[in-house]
Enzyme design. Structure first.
Site, PDB file in Angstrom:
ATOM      1  N   ASP A  29       0.850  -1.187   0.000  1.00  0.00           N
ATOM      2  CA  ASP A  29       0.000   0.000   0.000  1.00  0.00           C
ATOM      3  C   ASP A  29       0.890   1.242   0.000  1.00  0.00           C
ATOM      4  O   ASP A  29       1.906   1.302   0.684  1.00  0.00           O
ATOM      5  CB  ASP A  29      -0.908  -0.005   1.242  1.00  0.00           C
ATOM      6  CG  ASP A  29      -2.062   0.962   1.118  1.00  0.00           C
ATOM      7  OD1 ASP A  29      -3.215   0.511   1.039  1.00  0.00           O
ATOM      8  OD2 ASP A  29      -1.809   2.193   1.089  1.00  0.00           O
ATOM      9  N   GLY A  89     -16.174   2.242   3.316  1.00  0.00           N
ATOM     10  CA  GLY A  89     -15.002   3.090   3.168  1.00  0.00           C
ATOM     11  C   GLY A  89     -14.100   2.706   2.006  1.00  0.00           C
ATOM     12  O   GLY A  89     -12.913   3.047   1.986  1.00  0.00           O
ATOM     13  N   GLN A  90     -14.666   2.020   1.003  1.00  0.00           N
ATOM     14  CA  GLN A  90     -13.851   1.627  -0.150  1.00  0.00           C
ATOM     15  C   GLN A  90     -13.549   2.854  -1.003  1.00  0.00           C
ATOM     16  O   GLN A  90     -14.462   3.557  -1.444  1.00  0.00           O
ATOM     17  CB  GLN A  90     -14.600   0.576  -0.987  1.00  0.00           C
ATOM     18  CG  GLN A  90     -13.766   0.066  -2.159  1.00  0.00           C
ATOM     19  CD  GLN A  90     -14.461  -1.065  -2.924  1.00  0.00           C
ATOM     20  OE1 GLN A  90     -15.565  -1.484  -2.577  1.00  0.00           O
ATOM     21  NE2 GLN A  90     -13.794  -1.547  -3.961  1.00  0.00           N
ATOM     22  N   HIS A  96      -9.916  -5.414  -3.328  1.00  0.00           N
ATOM     23  CA  HIS A  96      -8.586  -5.634  -2.758  1.00  0.00           C
ATOM     24  C   HIS A  96      -8.722  -6.068  -1.311  1.00  0.00           C
ATOM     25  O   HIS A  96      -9.579  -5.574  -0.585  1.00  0.00           O
ATOM     26  CB  HIS A  96      -7.726  -4.367  -2.856  1.00  0.00           C
ATOM     27  CG  HIS A  96      -8.398  -3.127  -2.362  1.00  0.00           C
ATOM     28  ND1 HIS A  96      -9.320  -2.445  -3.119  1.00  0.00           N
ATOM     29  CD2 HIS A  96      -8.299  -2.451  -1.189  1.00  0.00           C
ATOM     30  CE1 HIS A  96      -9.750  -1.397  -2.442  1.00  0.00           C
ATOM     31  NE2 HIS A  96      -9.161  -1.382  -1.257  1.00  0.00           N
TER      32      HIS A  96
HETATM   33  P1  5GP Z   1      -9.698   1.239   0.354  1.00  0.00           P
HETATM   34  O1  5GP Z   1     -10.041   2.410   1.209  1.00  0.00           O
HETATM   35  O2  5GP Z   1     -10.299   1.344  -1.022  1.00  0.00           O
HETATM   36  O3  5GP Z   1      -9.986  -0.078   1.021  1.00  0.00           O
HETATM   37  O4  5GP Z   1      -8.137   1.251   0.224  1.00  0.00           O
HETATM   38  C1  5GP Z   1      -7.456   1.669  -0.897  1.00  0.00           C
HETATM   39  C2  5GP Z   1      -5.983   1.631  -0.565  1.00  0.00           C
HETATM   40  O5  5GP Z   1      -5.261   1.773  -1.752  1.00  0.00           O
HETATM   41  C3  5GP Z   1      -5.543   2.743   0.384  1.00  0.00           C
HETATM   42  O6  5GP Z   1      -4.983   2.159   1.567  1.00  0.00           O
HETATM   43  C4  5GP Z   1      -4.521   3.523  -0.428  1.00  0.00           C
HETATM   44  O7  5GP Z   1      -3.422   3.956   0.349  1.00  0.00           O
HETATM   45  C5  5GP Z   1      -4.107   2.525  -1.491  1.00  0.00           C
HETATM   46  N1  5GP Z   1      -3.723   3.130  -2.759  1.00  0.00           N
HETATM   47  C6  5GP Z   1      -4.413   4.080  -3.452  1.00  0.00           C
HETATM   48  N2  5GP Z   1      -3.775   4.386  -4.581  1.00  0.00           N
HETATM   49  C7  5GP Z   1      -2.657   3.609  -4.620  1.00  0.00           C
HETATM   50  C8  5GP Z   1      -1.591   3.473  -5.547  1.00  0.00           C
HETATM   51  O8  5GP Z   1      -1.522   4.141  -6.605  1.00  0.00           O
HETATM   52  N3  5GP Z   1      -0.605   2.577  -5.256  1.00  0.00           N
HETATM   53  C9  5GP Z   1      -0.648   1.818  -4.115  1.00  0.00           C
HETATM   54  N4  5GP Z   1       0.364   0.958  -3.915  1.00  0.00           N
HETATM   55  N5  5GP Z   1      -1.639   1.920  -3.207  1.00  0.00           N
HETATM   56  C10 5GP Z   1      -2.627   2.809  -3.455  1.00  0.00           C
END
Ligand code: 5GP
Ligand code: ZN
Length: 111
Positions: A29, A89-90, A96
């Site tokens: 992440d 909170g997605q 993922h």
């Molecule tokens: P969500 O809130 O959708 O469950 O989590 C999305 C995650 O993706 C977040 O923890 C954020 O830091 C990570 N993330 C967003 N954009 C990128 C990216 O371009 N590269 C990487 N490695 N992680 C990302």
């Protein structure tokens, strides 16, 4: 292609890859919440857990998360998180699993 995780899978955006299987990729992440914070994603686009209906892919994702935990030495334990849709909170609309560990984690839910 606008999906950020599809772009990572395609190699169009950089990411620190830690594990790969036939249909799954795992990478760190970009904003880690713990010493180990890895995202496990299917290489093919699926919006969220709500849309997931492929049993084999579901298994490969879960086993991918377990393999990441072993590879990262998380024998003391870890947390698996699947933020799903708006209320979950997605933020990225490509399913993922977060593998989070490397320290004692706090209470699960922020209110
Ligand atoms: P969500 O809130 O959708 O469950 O989590 C999305 C995650 O993706 C977040 O923890 C954020 O830091 C990570 N993330 C967003 N954009 C990128 C990216 O371009 N590269 C990487 N490695 N992680 C990302
Ligand atoms: Zn995608």
């Amino acid at each position: 292609m606008s999906c950020v995780f599809c772009r990572i899978v395609a190699g169009e955006l950089p990411a620190e890859r830690v594990f790969e299987s036939e249909r799954v990729l795992a990478f760190r992440d970009i904003r880690p919440a713990a010493p180990v914070h890895v995202l496990v994603v299917p290489k093919a686009h699926v919006e969220s857990l709500f849309e997931l209906d492929d049993r084999e892919l579901a298994g490969e994702l879960l086993l991918g998360a377990a393999e990441v935990a072993r590879l990262q030495g998380l024998d003391r334990g870890f947390r698996l998180i699947a933020n799903t849709r708006h209320d979950g909170g997605q933020e990225v609309g490509h399913i993922h699993l977060h593998v989070v560990g490397g320290r004692r984690l706090g209470p699960m839910l922020a209110r």
